[in-house]
Design an enzyme around this catalytic site. Sequence first.
Site, PDB file in Angstrom:
ATOM      1  N   GLY A   1      -2.269  57.354  33.473  1.00  0.00           N
ATOM      2  CA  GLY A   1      -2.619  57.145  32.061  1.00  0.00           C
ATOM      3  C   GLY A   1      -1.494  56.496  31.269  1.00  0.00           C
TER       4      GLY A   1
ATOM      5  N   CYS B   1      -0.051  55.372  26.960  1.00  0.00           N
ATOM      6  CA  CYS B   1      -1.204  55.655  26.107  1.00  0.00           C
ATOM      7  C   CYS B   1      -1.641  57.108  26.213  1.00  0.00           C
ATOM      8  CB  CYS B   1      -2.336  54.707  26.505  1.00  0.00           C
ATOM      9  SG  CYS B   1      -3.933  55.170  25.872  1.00  0.00           S
TER      10      CYS B   1
ATOM     11  N   LYS C   1      -2.692  61.011  18.337  1.00  0.00           N
ATOM     12  CA  LYS C   1      -3.900  61.231  17.525  1.00  0.00           C
ATOM     13  C   LYS C   1      -4.256  62.716  17.453  1.00  0.00           C
ATOM     14  CE  LYS C   1      -3.411  57.146  17.068  1.00  0.00           C
ATOM     15  NZ  LYS C   1      -2.264  56.452  17.649  1.00  0.00           N
TER      16      LYS C   1
ATOM     17  N   GLY D   1      12.198  52.671  10.921  1.00  0.00           N
ATOM     18  CA  GLY D   1      11.106  51.800  11.344  1.00  0.00           C
ATOM     19  C   GLY D   1       9.787  52.271  10.760  1.00  0.00           C
TER      20      GLY D   1
ATOM     21  N   ARG E   1       8.669  48.257  20.574  1.00  0.00           N
ATOM     22  CA  ARG E   1       8.753  48.512  22.015  1.00  0.00           C
ATOM     23  C   ARG E   1       9.005  47.206  22.741  1.00  0.00           C
ATOM     24  NH1 ARG E   1       6.925  53.434  23.700  1.00  0.00           N
ATOM     25  NH2 ARG E   1       6.162  52.656  25.694  1.00  0.00           N
TER      26      ARG E   1
ATOM     27  N   HIS F   1     -27.753  54.670   5.142  1.00  0.00           N
ATOM     28  CA  HIS F   1     -27.250  55.181   3.865  1.00  0.00           C
ATOM     29  C   HIS F   1     -27.231  56.700   3.903  1.00  0.00           C
ATOM     30  CE1 HIS F   1     -26.564  55.444  -0.437  1.00  0.00           C
ATOM     31  NE2 HIS F   1     -27.522  56.368  -0.493  1.00  0.00           N
TER      32      HIS F   1
HETATM   33  P1  FAD Z   1       1.804  51.694  29.954  1.00  0.00           P
HETATM   34  O1  FAD Z   1       0.798  52.548  29.309  1.00  0.00           O
HETATM   35  O2  FAD Z   1       3.180  51.670  29.393  1.00  0.00           O
HETATM   36  O3  FAD Z   1       1.854  52.160  31.462  1.00  0.00           O
HETATM   37  C1  FAD Z   1       2.766  51.645  32.380  1.00  0.00           C
HETATM   38  C2  FAD Z   1       2.836  52.601  33.543  1.00  0.00           C
HETATM   39  O4  FAD Z   1       3.583  51.988  34.593  1.00  0.00           O
HETATM   40  C3  FAD Z   1       3.554  53.915  33.216  1.00  0.00           C
HETATM   41  O5  FAD Z   1       2.730  54.997  33.562  1.00  0.00           O
HETATM   42  C4  FAD Z   1       4.808  53.883  34.083  1.00  0.00           C
HETATM   43  O6  FAD Z   1       5.196  55.161  34.546  1.00  0.00           O
HETATM   44  C5  FAD Z   1       4.356  52.982  35.220  1.00  0.00           C
HETATM   45  N1  FAD Z   1       5.467  52.302  35.905  1.00  0.00           N
HETATM   46  C6  FAD Z   1       6.383  51.474  35.359  1.00  0.00           C
HETATM   47  N2  FAD Z   1       7.229  51.037  36.301  1.00  0.00           N
HETATM   48  C7  FAD Z   1       6.820  51.603  37.469  1.00  0.00           C
HETATM   49  C8  FAD Z   1       7.290  51.530  38.790  1.00  0.00           C
HETATM   50  N3  FAD Z   1       8.349  50.778  39.135  1.00  0.00           N
HETATM   51  N4  FAD Z   1       6.641  52.228  39.741  1.00  0.00           N
HETATM   52  C9  FAD Z   1       5.563  52.995  39.439  1.00  0.00           C
HETATM   53  N5  FAD Z   1       5.076  53.087  38.190  1.00  0.00           N
HETATM   54  C10 FAD Z   1       5.699  52.404  37.229  1.00  0.00           C
HETATM   55  N6  FAD Z   1      -2.197  51.577  21.466  1.00  0.00           N
HETATM   56  C11 FAD Z   1      -3.440  51.565  20.963  1.00  0.00           C
HETATM   57  O7  FAD Z   1      -4.219  50.673  21.302  1.00  0.00           O
HETATM   58  N7  FAD Z   1      -3.867  52.529  20.077  1.00  0.00           N
HETATM   59  C12 FAD Z   1      -3.059  53.530  19.683  1.00  0.00           C
HETATM   60  O8  FAD Z   1      -3.478  54.386  18.895  1.00  0.00           O
HETATM   61  C13 FAD Z   1      -1.743  53.577  20.186  1.00  0.00           C
HETATM   62  N8  FAD Z   1      -0.902  54.565  19.823  1.00  0.00           N
HETATM   63  C14 FAD Z   1       0.350  54.613  20.358  1.00  0.00           C
HETATM   64  C15 FAD Z   1       1.191  55.645  19.972  1.00  0.00           C
HETATM   65  C16 FAD Z   1       2.472  55.716  20.490  1.00  0.00           C
HETATM   66  C17 FAD Z   1       3.382  56.848  20.064  1.00  0.00           C
HETATM   67  C18 FAD Z   1       2.913  54.749  21.443  1.00  0.00           C
HETATM   68  C19 FAD Z   1       4.288  54.833  22.048  1.00  0.00           C
HETATM   69  C20 FAD Z   1       2.086  53.716  21.833  1.00  0.00           C
HETATM   70  C21 FAD Z   1       0.796  53.632  21.298  1.00  0.00           C
HETATM   71  N9  FAD Z   1      -0.083  52.606  21.641  1.00  0.00           N
HETATM   72  C22 FAD Z   1      -1.338  52.565  21.104  1.00  0.00           C
HETATM   73  C23 FAD Z   1       0.307  51.542  22.584  1.00  0.00           C
HETATM   74  C24 FAD Z   1      -0.280  51.811  23.993  1.00  0.00           C
HETATM   75  O9  FAD Z   1       0.172  53.066  24.442  1.00  0.00           O
HETATM   76  C25 FAD Z   1       0.159  50.721  24.949  1.00  0.00           C
HETATM   77  O10 FAD Z   1      -0.216  49.463  24.447  1.00  0.00           O
HETATM   78  C26 FAD Z   1      -0.501  50.907  26.313  1.00  0.00           C
HETATM   79  O11 FAD Z   1      -0.179  52.150  26.874  1.00  0.00           O
HETATM   80  C27 FAD Z   1      -0.053  49.803  27.268  1.00  0.00           C
HETATM   81  O12 FAD Z   1      -0.667  49.988  28.507  1.00  0.00           O
HETATM   82  P2  FAD Z   1      -0.027  49.395  29.847  1.00  0.00           P
HETATM   83  O13 FAD Z   1      -0.987  49.740  30.932  1.00  0.00           O
HETATM   84  O14 FAD Z   1       0.345  47.989  29.651  1.00  0.00           O
HETATM   85  O15 FAD Z   1       1.355  50.178  30.048  1.00  0.00           O
HETATM   86  P1  NAD Z   2       6.205  48.345  15.074  1.00  0.00           P
HETATM   87  O1  NAD Z   2       6.500  46.962  15.488  1.00  0.00           O
HETATM   88  O2  NAD Z   2       4.829  48.712  14.692  1.00  0.00           O
HETATM   89  O3  NAD Z   2       7.139  48.749  13.852  1.00  0.00           O
HETATM   90  C1  NAD Z   2       8.515  48.654  13.910  1.00  0.00           C
HETATM   91  C2  NAD Z   2       9.022  48.605  12.479  1.00  0.00           C
HETATM   92  O4  NAD Z   2      10.431  48.768  12.518  1.00  0.00           O
HETATM   93  C3  NAD Z   2       8.738  47.277  11.790  1.00  0.00           C
HETATM   94  O5  NAD Z   2       8.144  47.520  10.540  1.00  0.00           O
HETATM   95  C4  NAD Z   2      10.120  46.641  11.669  1.00  0.00           C
HETATM   96  O6  NAD Z   2      10.245  45.830  10.511  1.00  0.00           O
HETATM   97  C5  NAD Z   2      11.007  47.860  11.601  1.00  0.00           C
HETATM   98  N1  NAD Z   2      12.391  47.660  12.046  1.00  0.00           N
HETATM   99  C6  NAD Z   2      12.849  46.906  13.065  1.00  0.00           C
HETATM  100  N2  NAD Z   2      14.181  47.028  13.191  1.00  0.00           N
HETATM  101  C7  NAD Z   2      14.580  47.899  12.233  1.00  0.00           C
HETATM  102  C8  NAD Z   2      15.837  48.462  11.871  1.00  0.00           C
HETATM  103  N3  NAD Z   2      16.936  48.155  12.513  1.00  0.00           N
HETATM  104  N4  NAD Z   2      15.881  49.322  10.832  1.00  0.00           N
HETATM  105  C9  NAD Z   2      14.733  49.669  10.152  1.00  0.00           C
HETATM  106  N5  NAD Z   2      13.514  49.158  10.464  1.00  0.00           N
HETATM  107  C10 NAD Z   2      13.439  48.298  11.514  1.00  0.00           C
HETATM  108  O7  NAD Z   2       6.754  49.257  16.293  1.00  0.00           O
HETATM  109  P2  NAD Z   2       6.519  50.771  16.664  1.00  0.00           P
HETATM  110  O8  NAD Z   2       6.079  51.534  15.469  1.00  0.00           O
HETATM  111  O9  NAD Z   2       7.716  51.198  17.394  1.00  0.00           O
HETATM  112  O10 NAD Z   2       5.303  50.684  17.662  1.00  0.00           O
HETATM  113  C11 NAD Z   2       5.442  49.917  18.865  1.00  0.00           C
HETATM  114  C12 NAD Z   2       4.121  49.340  19.275  1.00  0.00           C
HETATM  115  O11 NAD Z   2       3.278  50.374  19.780  1.00  0.00           O
HETATM  116  C13 NAD Z   2       3.331  48.714  18.136  1.00  0.00           C
HETATM  117  O12 NAD Z   2       3.722  47.404  17.883  1.00  0.00           O
HETATM  118  C14 NAD Z   2       1.933  48.760  18.663  1.00  0.00           C
HETATM  119  O13 NAD Z   2       1.731  47.663  19.500  1.00  0.00           O
HETATM  120  C15 NAD Z   2       1.925  50.044  19.493  1.00  0.00           C
HETATM  121  N6  NAD Z   2       1.299  51.143  18.706  1.00  0.00           N
HETATM  122  C16 NAD Z   2       0.006  50.990  18.299  1.00  0.00           C
HETATM  123  C17 NAD Z   2      -0.599  51.988  17.574  1.00  0.00           C
HETATM  124  C18 NAD Z   2      -2.029  51.810  17.162  1.00  0.00           C
HETATM  125  O14 NAD Z   2      -2.687  50.912  17.685  1.00  0.00           O
HETATM  126  N7  NAD Z   2      -2.546  52.619  16.239  1.00  0.00           N
HETATM  127  C19 NAD Z   2       0.077  53.145  17.247  1.00  0.00           C
HETATM  128  C20 NAD Z   2       1.387  53.266  17.661  1.00  0.00           C
HETATM  129  C21 NAD Z   2       1.985  52.256  18.408  1.00  0.00           C
END
Ligand code: FAD
Ligand code: NAD
Length: 461
Positions: free
Chosen positions: A39, A42, A51, A181, A269, A440
Amino acid sequence: MLIDTRIVVLGGGPGGYVAAIRAGQLGLDCVLVEADRLGGTCLNVGCIPSKALIHAADEFHRLASYARAPRHGIAAAAPTLDFARTVEWKDAIVGRLNAGVASLLKKAGVKTLRGHGRMTDGKTCVVDTDTGRVTVKAEHVILATGSEPIELPALPFGGKIVSSTQALELTEPPARLAIVGGGYIGLELGIAFAKLGSRVTVIEAADRILPQYDADLTRPVVRRLDALGAEVLTATRALGESAAGLEVLCADGTRRRIAADRVLVTVGRRARLKGWGLEGLDLAMDGGFVRVDERCATAMRGVWAIGDLTGEPMLAHRAMAQGEMVAEIIAGERRAFHPAAIPAVCFTDPEIVSVGLSAEAARARGHEVITGLFPLAANGRALTLAAEDGFTRVVARADNHLILGIDAVGPGVSELSAAFTLALEMGARLEDITCTIHAHPTLGETVAEASYKALGQALHM
Ligand code: FAD
Ligand code: NAD
């Protein structure tokens, strides 16, 4: 041990596991390699646990607000928070979904290898599992190693300085939380912790929070942060942390120290490029991401890349859509990644949804546009939900009324994202929306009302 297979997927996040499931369903031999829990970001440390925390914080805050000031004739006693139970509930959801992914992979006939994988060439992945080394040889490799939080040199993770991963593992809400941030994570988690009682300060380098969204969409969120007592410092940079607090450089050139029990750094990220053998492959790069074409093919034949590894927007639904597509291409289908729009949803309070182009972006592309904005304050359902700060807005071409973008801000509007995206994907015109009967009273009616407004035929305004 040696395994010969058609496909090896490196990384079991949403991109990787969806690619593997679809490959298995299509009858392709597939091995999925995951170092940690199925997973990925995400499911384990991102979308899902955040969430859950947001929902729990909403519930707690709602009860607390009824205790402070009765509303709609409802008064309540002050709620208590047993955060350990909240964390247990969140972790149980994650555990249930982990098990769900494992069983879907099994059902699809995918072999899952738990261990760190390393590509030794474009066809071979060496995996260190608990029971020894396994070499997987595959015709096709799908790289899905995802992303990791960016660390600021002045605020290295450790001790009281935490990333989103550790913030989601806290055993109690910090009394004082500084967030560096003010983007997606900073505000989603910041609002949740503010509702759980933390005194929150957001430090954002840009001149407004959520700079990736249109300013109109973020204003209600600014108001809500204010109402929750959170302080927002924009055009401000964090300089470092010491026993005296977090030192920041404010917009006016002054320095301030912010006392904090935890400092959450969420400044974006970056793709996970290290530790899996990228250096030994002949891939083209796009800045810090692996370059892919419209089919997610990399510069090496038979090597594909999906998800956060390949760039913005780093969203789970993009990763999943790419994973599904690549599996289908390998199975012989003609596919390309050309979505009409990838919805962006920010789970702040109120929520923000943005799909397609803003009016400004559409004009920059040479379109003459018409727009319609319908405030939630004029929508019956919003009033019955006591949720009137927000709006829905449509942007359409002036000549043929083709919808180019729809966005909204308001409580619960994340659920409208499906309707917005479907409208764009199906090439809807304003008249398609106004001719659709919207139930509605629902928030969805605001899409029809905004479309009527764009056509100059407002019904309820
Ligand atoms: P990842 O989910 O990062 O998965 C990569 C996987 O690869 C990991 O499990 C890792 O362990 C594995 N891996 C890496 N290297 C190796 C290796 N060498 N060998 C074996 N396994 C390996 N996105 C949304 O759309 N909606 C949201 O509400 C949302 N909320 C978020 C909240 C937070 C706090 C964070 C941090 C992110 C959020 N995101 C959200 C972003 C979302 O999680 C990512 O865009 C998504 O997980 C990317 O999927 P992926 O499959 O590319 O990589
Ligand atoms: P982000 O790009 O959303 O926000 C980072 C913020 O940090 C920006 O507003 C930027 O201007 C600010 N910033 C950068 N450098 C700084 C500094 N030195 N001092 C103060 N502010 C600074 O990044 P995030 O919140 O870390 O999330 C990472 C990614 O994860 C998102 O871009 C998104 O793709 C994904 N994500 C998605 C969701 C969702 O879909 N609801 C939720 C969480 C995360």
